[in-house]
Design a protein around this motif. Structure first.
Motif, PDB file in Angstrom:
ATOM      1  N   GLY A  59       0.807  -1.214   0.000  1.00 61.13           N
ATOM      2  CA  GLY A  59       0.000   0.000   0.000  1.00 61.13           C
ATOM      3  C   GLY A  59       0.839   1.263   0.000  1.00 61.13           C
ATOM      4  N   THR A  60       0.257   2.308   0.590  1.00 57.51           N
ATOM      5  CA  THR A  60       0.874   3.642   0.530  1.00 57.51           C
ATOM      6  C   THR A  60       0.656   4.355   1.860  1.00 57.51           C
ATOM      7  OG1 THR A  60       0.472   3.801  -1.837  1.00 57.51           O
ATOM      8  CG2 THR A  60       0.770   5.884  -0.671  1.00 57.51           C
ATOM      9  N   GLY A  61       1.639   5.174   2.239  1.00 55.88           N
ATOM     10  CA  GLY A  61       1.464   6.011   3.431  1.00 55.88           C
ATOM     11  C   GLY A  61       2.617   5.859   4.403  1.00 55.88           C
ATOM     12  N   SER A  62       2.547   6.625   5.487  1.00 52.75           N
ATOM     13  CA  SER A  62       3.666   6.631   6.434  1.00 52.75           C
ATOM     14  C   SER A  62       3.771   5.309   7.195  1.00 52.75           C
ATOM     15  CB  SER A  62       3.515   7.794   7.413  1.00 52.75           C
ATOM     16  OG  SER A  62       2.254   7.754   8.036  1.00 52.75           O
ATOM     17  N   THR A  63       2.651   4.642   7.459  1.00 53.89           N
ATOM     18  CA  THR A  63       2.710   3.353   8.156  1.00 53.89           C
ATOM     19  C   THR A  63       3.301   2.298   7.216  1.00 53.89           C
ATOM     20  OG1 THR A  63       0.652   4.064   9.207  1.00 53.89           O
ATOM     21  CG2 THR A  63       1.380   1.819   9.662  1.00 53.89           C
ATOM     22  N   VAL A  64       2.861   2.336   5.968  1.00 54.41           N
ATOM     23  CA  VAL A  64       3.406   1.399   4.980  1.00 54.41           C
ATOM     24  C   VAL A  64       4.894   1.661   4.757  1.00 54.41           C
ATOM     25  CG1 VAL A  64       3.340   0.795   2.521  1.00 54.41           C
ATOM     26  CG2 VAL A  64       1.241   0.839   3.850  1.00 54.41           C
ATOM     27  N   ILE A  76      -0.794  -5.497   2.029  1.00 57.95           N
ATOM     28  CA  ILE A  76      -0.588  -4.832   3.321  1.00 57.95           C
ATOM     29  C   ILE A  76      -0.666  -3.329   3.112  1.00 57.95           C
ATOM     30  CG2 ILE A  76       1.068  -4.450   5.196  1.00 57.95           C
ATOM     31  CD1 ILE A  76       1.870  -7.438   4.773  1.00 57.95           C
ATOM     32  N   ASP A  77      -1.565  -2.690   3.857  1.00 58.58           N
ATOM     33  CA  ASP A  77      -1.775  -1.253   3.668  1.00 58.58           C
ATOM     34  C   ASP A  77      -2.305  -0.626   4.959  1.00 58.58           C
ATOM     35  OD1 ASP A  77      -1.928   1.241   2.480  1.00 58.58           O
ATOM     36  OD2 ASP A  77      -3.455   0.692   1.008  1.00 58.58           O
ATOM     37  N   GLY A  78      -2.195   0.679   5.036  1.00 61.22           N
ATOM     38  CA  GLY A  78      -2.718   1.436   6.163  1.00 61.22           C
ATOM     39  C   GLY A  78      -4.161   1.857   5.923  1.00 61.22           C
ATOM     40  N   ALA A  79      -4.659   2.724   6.806  1.00 62.90           N
ATOM     41  CA  ALA A  79      -6.026   3.234   6.661  1.00 62.90           C
ATOM     42  C   ALA A  79      -6.118   4.575   7.374  1.00 62.90           C
ATOM     43  CB  ALA A  79      -7.027   2.255   7.264  1.00 62.90           C
ATOM     44  N   ASP A  80      -7.075   5.373   6.946  1.00 65.10           N
ATOM     45  CA  ASP A  80      -7.355   6.635   7.647  1.00 65.10           C
ATOM     46  C   ASP A  80      -8.349   6.401   8.781  1.00 65.10           C
ATOM     47  OD1 ASP A  80      -5.714   8.365   5.971  1.00 65.10           O
ATOM     48  OD2 ASP A  80      -7.081   7.706   4.398  1.00 65.10           O
ATOM     49  N   GLU A  81      -9.265   5.471   8.567  1.00 62.23           N
ATOM     50  CA  GLU A  81     -10.178   5.013   9.622  1.00 62.23           C
ATOM     51  C   GLU A  81     -10.477   3.544   9.361  1.00 62.23           C
ATOM     52  OE1 GLU A  81     -12.966   8.847  10.920  1.00 62.23           O
ATOM     53  OE2 GLU A  81     -13.848   7.289   9.685  1.00 62.23           O
ATOM     54  N   ILE A 103     -11.916   3.774   5.662  1.00 60.08           N
ATOM     55  CA  ILE A 103     -11.757   4.932   4.783  1.00 60.08           C
ATOM     56  C   ILE A 103     -10.274   5.004   4.454  1.00 60.08           C
ATOM     57  CG2 ILE A 103     -11.694   7.466   4.658  1.00 60.08           C
ATOM     58  CD1 ILE A 103     -14.265   7.607   6.126  1.00 60.08           C
ATOM     59  N   LYS A 104      -9.985   5.132   3.142  1.00 59.53           N
ATOM     60  CA  LYS A 104      -8.612   5.258   2.683  1.00 59.53           C
ATOM     61  C   LYS A 104      -8.538   6.342   1.618  1.00 59.53           C
ATOM     62  CE  LYS A 104      -6.268   1.714   1.697  1.00 59.53           C
ATOM     63  NZ  LYS A 104      -5.169   2.502   2.250  1.00 59.53           N
ATOM     64  N   GLY A 105      -7.323   6.771   1.332  1.00 63.45           N
ATOM     65  CA  GLY A 105      -7.141   7.777   0.294  1.00 63.45           C
ATOM     66  C   GLY A 105      -6.566   9.077   0.802  1.00 63.45           C
ATOM     67  N   GLY A 106      -6.212   9.104   2.108  1.00 63.67           N
ATOM     68  CA  GLY A 106      -5.572  10.306   2.644  1.00 63.67           C
ATOM     69  C   GLY A 106      -4.299  10.655   1.894  1.00 63.67           C
ATOM     70  N   GLY A 107      -3.671   9.641   1.308  1.00 62.19           N
ATOM     71  CA  GLY A 107      -2.458   9.866   0.513  1.00 62.19           C
ATOM     72  C   GLY A 107      -2.744   9.918  -0.978  1.00 62.19           C
ATOM     73  N   ALA A 108      -4.029   9.988  -1.343  1.00 62.78           N
ATOM     74  CA  ALA A 108      -4.477  10.145  -2.737  1.00 62.78           C
ATOM     75  C   ALA A 108      -4.214   8.920  -3.615  1.00 62.78           C
ATOM     76  CB  ALA A 108      -3.870  11.399  -3.378  1.00 62.78           C
ATOM     77  N   ALA A 109      -3.911   7.776  -2.983  1.00 60.93           N
ATOM     78  CA  ALA A 109      -3.557   6.590  -3.774  1.00 60.93           C
ATOM     79  C   ALA A 109      -4.701   5.570  -3.839  1.00 60.93           C
ATOM     80  CB  ALA A 109      -2.310   5.938  -3.181  1.00 60.93           C
ATOM     81  N   LEU A 110      -5.920   6.008  -3.503  1.00 67.65           N
ATOM     82  CA  LEU A 110      -7.016   5.057  -3.289  1.00 67.65           C
ATOM     83  C   LEU A 110      -7.333   4.156  -4.475  1.00 67.65           C
ATOM     84  CD1 LEU A 110     -10.328   7.143  -3.168  1.00 67.65           C
ATOM     85  CD2 LEU A 110      -8.152   8.104  -3.780  1.00 67.65           C
ATOM     86  N   ARG A 139      -5.377   2.943  -7.001  1.00 69.53           N
ATOM     87  CA  ARG A 139      -4.417   1.837  -7.163  1.00 69.53           C
ATOM     88  C   ARG A 139      -4.452   0.925  -5.938  1.00 69.53           C
ATOM     89  NH1 ARG A 139       0.467   4.124 -10.967  1.00 69.53           N
ATOM     90  NH2 ARG A 139      -0.890   5.405 -12.262  1.00 69.53           N
ATOM     91  N   GLU A 140      -4.721   1.536  -4.768  1.00 69.04           N
ATOM     92  CA  GLU A 140      -4.837   0.705  -3.560  1.00 69.04           C
ATOM     93  C   GLU A 140      -5.992  -0.280  -3.710  1.00 69.04           C
ATOM     94  OE1 GLU A 140      -3.034   3.868  -0.304  1.00 69.04           O
ATOM     95  OE2 GLU A 140      -5.182   3.764  -0.585  1.00 69.04           O
ATOM     96  N   LYS A 141      -7.107   0.194  -4.262  1.00 71.90           N
ATOM     97  CA  LYS A 141      -8.259  -0.710  -4.386  1.00 71.90           C
ATOM     98  C   LYS A 141      -7.988  -1.789  -5.432  1.00 71.90           C
ATOM     99  CE  LYS A 141     -12.369   1.039  -3.092  1.00 71.90           C
ATOM    100  NZ  LYS A 141     -13.756   1.550  -3.086  1.00 71.90           N
ATOM    101  N   SER A 177      -5.307   5.043  16.953  1.00 72.02           N
ATOM    102  CA  SER A 177      -6.184   6.219  16.786  1.00 72.02           C
ATOM    103  C   SER A 177      -7.095   6.079  15.561  1.00 72.02           C
ATOM    104  CB  SER A 177      -5.344   7.494  16.643  1.00 72.02           C
ATOM    105  OG  SER A 177      -4.672   7.490  15.395  1.00 72.02           O
ATOM    106  N   LYS A 178      -6.768   5.128  14.682  1.00 71.09           N
ATOM    107  CA  LYS A 178      -7.564   4.977  13.447  1.00 71.09           C
ATOM    108  C   LYS A 178      -8.829   4.141  13.664  1.00 71.09           C
ATOM    109  CE  LYS A 178      -4.235   6.936  10.952  1.00 71.09           C
ATOM    110  NZ  LYS A 178      -3.426   6.278   9.952  1.00 71.09           N
ATOM    111  N   LEU A 179      -8.926   3.467  14.817  1.00 74.91           N
ATOM    112  CA  LEU A 179     -10.093   2.613  15.068  1.00 74.91           C
ATOM    113  C   LEU A 179     -11.294   3.453  15.506  1.00 74.91           C
ATOM    114  CD1 LEU A 179     -11.064  -0.382  15.267  1.00 74.91           C
ATOM    115  CD2 LEU A 179     -10.427  -0.288  17.686  1.00 74.91           C
TER     116      LEU A 179
HETATM  117  C1  5RP Z   1      -3.136   6.473   1.160  1.00 77.00           C
HETATM  118  C2  5RP Z   1      -3.860   5.764   2.237  1.00 77.00           C
HETATM  119  C3  5RP Z   1      -3.122   5.503   3.519  1.00 77.00           C
HETATM  120  O1  5RP Z   1      -3.139   4.145   3.766  1.00 77.00           O
HETATM  121  C4  5RP Z   1      -3.792   6.251   4.618  1.00 77.00           C
HETATM  122  O2  5RP Z   1      -3.868   7.626   4.260  1.00 77.00           O
HETATM  123  C5  5RP Z   1      -3.047   6.097   5.948  1.00 77.00           C
HETATM  124  O3  5RP Z   1      -1.814   6.741   5.853  1.00 77.00           O
HETATM  125  P1  5RP Z   1      -0.796   6.825   7.067  1.00 77.00           P
HETATM  126  O4  5RP Z   1      -0.250   5.455   7.265  1.00 77.00           O
HETATM  127  O5  5RP Z   1       0.244   7.823   6.602  1.00 77.00           O
HETATM  128  O6  5RP Z   1      -1.552   7.322   8.271  1.00 77.00           O
HETATM  129  O7  5RP Z   1      -4.998   5.395   2.124  1.00 77.00           O
HETATM  130  O8  5RP Z   1      -3.960   6.755   0.073  1.00 77.00           O
END
Ligand code: 5RP
Length: 218
Positions: free
Chosen positions: A27-32, A80-85, A93-100, A102-104, A120-122
């Motif tokens: 996936g994409t993001g700081s956790t990934v 394996i990917d992160g989530a916003d909620e 909910i995903k897409g905070g990093g605008a990659a939704l 390709r992630e899907k 905090s995302k739960l």
């Molecule tokens: C990117 C995403 C990320 O998984 C989501 O924004 C969580 O990011 P982070 O791990 O930086 O909190 O959906 O499009």
């Protein structure tokens, strides 16, 4: 523990879910990013990665991990990917990093979605985090009007063009009580590329970083 330490904790824990000898969906993001850095340590034991964004591709390649075209791969055991909620049912909910988008796509290729997130995302109900919707630019007015009719307040994310050349609408004010229904409804509107509700492709496992350690939700 800081939020960054919690992200690093689940990034490390996610490596146990990687299937030896197989290609892994990333996936994409700081956790990934934390996960990618850990994946680098076992790169000789995987067949490569399918990436969900240009940013993740660059990080994977910088570690010497082979990034395969999605069309060269028939299936993936795990994504394996992160989530916003994320809620207790694994809807996200995903897409905070605008990659939704390709992630899907990569999530849909995979047998199993493992979500990694700090605690905090739960949430009980999705919707406090603004819902990202990727839209073809000429449809942003049309789609915004329809989102307002649903009770949301959409705003174009400034300065962002997705990897696919589209814009993102961030929608506040939605309480998403039926994620699967809202996902398929919005996805059917002309001009919508992808809505950031992951209900059909929900997480099978969530590894949540807490100060007490990794909490697993199945
Ligand atoms: C990117 C995403 C990320 O998984 C989501 O924004 C969580 O990011 P982070 O791990 O930086 O909190 O959906 O499009």
């Amino acid at each position: 523990m800081t939020q960054d330490e919690l992200k690093a904790l689940v990034g490390r824990a996610a490596v146990e879910h990687v299937v030896p000898g197989a290609v892994v969906g990333v996936g994409t993001g700081s956790t990934v990013n934390c996960f990618i850095d850990e994946l680098a340590k076992i790169k000789d034991r995987i067949a490569g990665a399918v990436s969900s964004s240009q940013k993740s591709t660059e990080r994977l390649q910088a570690h010497g991990i082979a990034v395969l075209d999605a069309n060269q791969v028939d299936s993936l055991p795990v994504y394996i990917d992160g989530a916003d909620e994320i809620d207790h049912g694994g809807h996200m909910i995903k897409g905070g990093g605008a990659a939704l988008t390709r992630e899907k796509i990569v999530a849909d290729m995979a047998e199993r979605f493992v979500c990694i997130a700090d605690a905090s995302k739960l949430v009980q109900t999705l919707g406090r985090f603004p819902l990202p919707v990727e839209v073809i630019p000429m449809a942003s007015g049309l789609v915004s009007r329809r989102l307002r009719a649903l009770g949301g307040q959409p705003r174009v994310r400034e300065g962002v063009v997705t990897d696919n050349g589209n814009v993102i609408l961030d929608v506040t004010g939605l309480e998403i009580r039926d994620p699967a229904a809202m996902e398929s409804d919005i996805n059917n509107w002309p001009g919508v590329v992808t809505v950031g509700i992951f209900a059909r492709n929900r997480a099978k496992v969530c590894l949540l970083g807490t100060p007490e350690g990794v909490r697993r939700l199945d």
